[in-house]
Motif scaffolding. Sequence first.
Motif, PDB file in Angstrom:
ATOM      1  N   SER A   1       0.867  -1.174   0.000  1.00  0.00           N
ATOM      2  CA  SER A   1       0.000   0.000   0.000  1.00  0.00           C
ATOM      3  C   SER A   1       0.902   1.221   0.000  1.00  0.00           C
ATOM      4  O   SER A   1       2.127   1.099   0.153  1.00  0.00           O
ATOM      5  CB  SER A   1      -0.890   0.021   1.248  1.00  0.00           C
ATOM      6  OG  SER A   1      -0.088   0.265   2.383  1.00  0.00           O
ATOM      7  N   LYS A   2       0.273   2.353  -0.141  1.00  0.00           N
ATOM      8  CA  LYS A   2       1.063   3.588  -0.106  1.00  0.00           C
ATOM      9  C   LYS A   2       1.810   3.690   1.232  1.00  0.00           C
ATOM     10  O   LYS A   2       2.977   4.028   1.291  1.00  0.00           O
ATOM     11  CB  LYS A   2       0.129   4.785  -0.283  1.00  0.00           C
ATOM     12  CG  LYS A   2       0.851   5.997  -0.813  1.00  0.00           C
ATOM     13  CD  LYS A   2      -0.075   7.167  -0.927  1.00  0.00           C
ATOM     14  CE  LYS A   2      -0.174   7.849   0.402  1.00  0.00           C
ATOM     15  NZ  LYS A   2      -0.980   9.037   0.455  1.00  0.00           N
ATOM     16  N   GLN A   3       1.091   3.334   2.312  1.00  0.00           N
ATOM     17  CA  GLN A   3       1.688   3.438   3.660  1.00  0.00           C
ATOM     18  C   GLN A   3       2.908   2.534   3.811  1.00  0.00           C
ATOM     19  O   GLN A   3       3.830   2.843   4.542  1.00  0.00           O
ATOM     20  CB  GLN A   3       0.677   3.064   4.757  1.00  0.00           C
ATOM     21  CG  GLN A   3      -0.452   4.049   4.983  1.00  0.00           C
ATOM     22  CD  GLN A   3      -1.489   4.009   3.873  1.00  0.00           C
ATOM     23  OE1 GLN A   3      -1.610   3.018   3.145  1.00  0.00           O
ATOM     24  NE2 GLN A   3      -2.234   5.100   3.690  1.00  0.00           N
ATOM     25  N   THR A   4       2.891   1.372   3.128  1.00  0.00           N
ATOM     26  CA  THR A   4       4.034   0.466   3.278  1.00  0.00           C
ATOM     27  C   THR A   4       5.032   0.666   2.127  1.00  0.00           C
ATOM     28  O   THR A   4       5.865  -0.198   1.851  1.00  0.00           O
ATOM     29  CB  THR A   4       3.582  -1.022   3.346  1.00  0.00           C
ATOM     30  OG1 THR A   4       2.875  -1.348   2.142  1.00  0.00           O
ATOM     31  CG2 THR A   4       2.682  -1.283   4.538  1.00  0.00           C
ATOM     32  N   GLY A   5       4.909   1.812   1.459  1.00  0.00           N
ATOM     33  CA  GLY A   5       5.917   2.219   0.477  1.00  0.00           C
ATOM     34  C   GLY A   5       5.828   1.503  -0.867  1.00  0.00           C
ATOM     35  O   GLY A   5       6.844   1.388  -1.564  1.00  0.00           O
ATOM     36  N   ALA A   6       4.618   1.029  -1.237  1.00  0.00           N
ATOM     37  CA  ALA A   6       4.505   0.344  -2.539  1.00  0.00           C
ATOM     38  C   ALA A   6       4.836   1.307  -3.682  1.00  0.00           C
ATOM     39  O   ALA A   6       4.430   2.469  -3.667  1.00  0.00           O
ATOM     40  CB  ALA A   6       3.080  -0.185  -2.709  1.00  0.00           C
ATOM     41  N   GLN A   7       5.566   0.809  -4.657  1.00  0.00           N
ATOM     42  CA  GLN A   7       5.947   1.618  -5.827  1.00  0.00           C
ATOM     43  C   GLN A   7       4.793   1.691  -6.817  1.00  0.00           C
ATOM     44  O   GLN A   7       4.146   0.663  -7.060  1.00  0.00           O
ATOM     45  CB  GLN A   7       7.109   0.937  -6.567  1.00  0.00           C
ATOM     46  CG  GLN A   7       8.405   0.861  -5.785  1.00  0.00           C
ATOM     47  CD  GLN A   7       9.007   2.241  -5.607  1.00  0.00           C
ATOM     48  OE1 GLN A   7       9.121   2.994  -6.583  1.00  0.00           O
ATOM     49  NE2 GLN A   7       9.334   2.594  -4.379  1.00  0.00           N
ATOM     50  N   GLY A   8       4.582   2.865  -7.414  1.00  0.00           N
ATOM     51  CA  GLY A   8       3.612   2.968  -8.505  1.00  0.00           C
ATOM     52  C   GLY A   8       4.122   2.163  -9.703  1.00  0.00           C
ATOM     53  O   GLY A   8       5.340   1.974  -9.858  1.00  0.00           O
ATOM     54  N   LEU A   9       3.189   1.683 -10.525  1.00  0.00           N
ATOM     55  CA  LEU A   9       3.593   0.851 -11.668  1.00  0.00           C
ATOM     56  C   LEU A   9       4.141   1.698 -12.808  1.00  0.00           C
ATOM     57  O   LEU A   9       3.679   2.820 -13.034  1.00  0.00           O
ATOM     58  CB  LEU A   9       2.382   0.049 -12.168  1.00  0.00           C
ATOM     59  CG  LEU A   9       1.835  -0.983 -11.191  1.00  0.00           C
ATOM     60  CD1 LEU A   9       0.498  -1.526 -11.696  1.00  0.00           C
ATOM     61  CD2 LEU A   9       2.842  -2.121 -10.990  1.00  0.00           C
ATOM     62  N   ASP A  10       5.060   1.126 -13.554  1.00  0.00           N
ATOM     63  CA  ASP A  10       5.600   1.771 -14.740  1.00  0.00           C
ATOM     64  C   ASP A  10       4.765   1.289 -15.935  1.00  0.00           C
ATOM     65  O   ASP A  10       4.778   0.098 -16.278  1.00  0.00           O
ATOM     66  CB  ASP A  10       7.075   1.347 -14.878  1.00  0.00           C
ATOM     67  CG  ASP A  10       7.720   1.878 -16.136  1.00  0.00           C
ATOM     68  OD1 ASP A  10       7.004   2.448 -16.990  1.00  0.00           O
ATOM     69  OD2 ASP A  10       8.942   1.694 -16.271  1.00  0.00           O
ATOM     70  N   ASN A  11       4.028   2.229 -16.552  1.00  0.00           N
ATOM     71  CA  ASN A  11       3.107   1.840 -17.640  1.00  0.00           C
ATOM     72  C   ASN A  11       3.839   1.269 -18.854  1.00  0.00           C
ATOM     73  O   ASN A  11       3.219   0.606 -19.685  1.00  0.00           O
ATOM     74  CB  ASN A  11       2.266   3.045 -18.088  1.00  0.00           C
ATOM     75  CG  ASN A  11       1.251   3.421 -17.022  1.00  0.00           C
ATOM     76  OD1 ASN A  11       1.039   2.668 -16.085  1.00  0.00           O
ATOM     77  ND2 ASN A  11       0.635   4.591 -17.182  1.00  0.00           N
ATOM     78  N   THR A  12       5.125   1.553 -18.976  1.00  0.00           N
ATOM     79  CA  THR A  12       5.857   1.011 -20.131  1.00  0.00           C
ATOM     80  C   THR A  12       6.210  -0.464 -19.905  1.00  0.00           C
ATOM     81  O   THR A  12       6.720  -1.122 -20.797  1.00  0.00           O
ATOM     82  CB  THR A  12       7.154   1.804 -20.419  1.00  0.00           C
ATOM     83  OG1 THR A  12       8.038   1.625 -19.297  1.00  0.00           O
ATOM     84  CG2 THR A  12       6.875   3.291 -20.622  1.00  0.00           C
ATOM     85  N   GLN A  13       5.940  -0.958 -18.699  1.00  0.00           N
ATOM     86  CA  GLN A  13       6.252  -2.366 -18.376  1.00  0.00           C
ATOM     87  C   GLN A  13       4.956  -3.165 -18.150  1.00  0.00           C
ATOM     88  O   GLN A  13       4.894  -4.026 -17.272  1.00  0.00           O
ATOM     89  CB  GLN A  13       7.115  -2.438 -17.104  1.00  0.00           C
ATOM     90  CG  GLN A  13       8.423  -1.697 -17.197  1.00  0.00           C
ATOM     91  CD  GLN A  13       9.323  -2.291 -18.284  1.00  0.00           C
ATOM     92  OE1 GLN A  13       9.428  -3.513 -18.409  1.00  0.00           O
ATOM     93  NE2 GLN A  13       9.922  -1.438 -19.095  1.00  0.00           N
TER      94      GLN A  13
END
Length: 289
Positions: free
Chosen positions: A233-245
């Motif tokens: 989650s955002k709170q546990t520092g999850a990275q946003g996805l890279d749309n090119t991948q």
Amino acid sequence: MRETTPPVARYRGRFAPSPTGPLHLGSLTAALASYLDAQHHNGDWLLRLEDIDPPREVEGAATGILNCLAAHGLKSANDTIWQHNNWDQYRAVCLKLLNTGHAFYCQCPRRHQDELGRCVDDCKRRDLEAPGNNLRVTLPTKNLDFADRIYGLVPAPTHNFDNAILWRRDDLPAYLLAVVVDDIDSDINHIVRGDDLLHETHRQLALYQLLGKAAPKYAHIPVVLNAEGKKLSKQTGAQGLDNTQALWNLQRAAQHLGLDVSPHEAQNHPLALLEYALQHWRLPSARLQ
Ligand code: GLU
């Protein structure tokens, strides 16, 4: 007399992200599971942005989520539903529950509520007014066990959660109200979402019961955990996805759902991966407790 069988309602599912941050692998996995399950049943898959909590929202997150879903080939059957457009419906339900004596204003500050977040004072009998107070609902407490399509029978908790906030003292609708009202309004009859919400379901079922509406069927998929065993989650520092991948991201999400992505059909293109995942779709297993 000829017997007729009642028509089976068309499957209607949805993905309902809150724009509190970018889509990450965990939310993509929930989106993919709900999408595949709807397609598998020849149903509709709706998209709803749950933007009812401006203090928690991140600027640009809603558009980012929509772009990200599109980049991953996840197209909904409808124009996106935005909860900020639905306040009249939420207010109408509150008014109805006030008029029938099921809702009441409560002035208990958080520190006076019990550990389940309930009003422990006698606010209900005091006939309080709106400004600055939470609006609560008295919920039914019987017949709230449900059969989850993944977890099987989920018994209602033995403790009572007999009242819950519908409208917050900072003049915002609560998630409980918005999610149930919108799912009813959109004729949602199947919900596939993360198992972090498994135990929220009883309260939602209680509200369906109070409103005299049939509840959907639920499937709660195991959420993706990080290395420390915490929900991404955002709170546990999850990275946003890279749309090119997109292909890589979808493969990870599909693997989390128990699909084998090694065959070459799953290695080509995001849309080919979606097609492959659909052909092999079955709900994942429950997380071992
Ligand atoms: N908006 C909620 C979330 O992002 C999901 C609500 C639901 O699927 O019922 O966690």
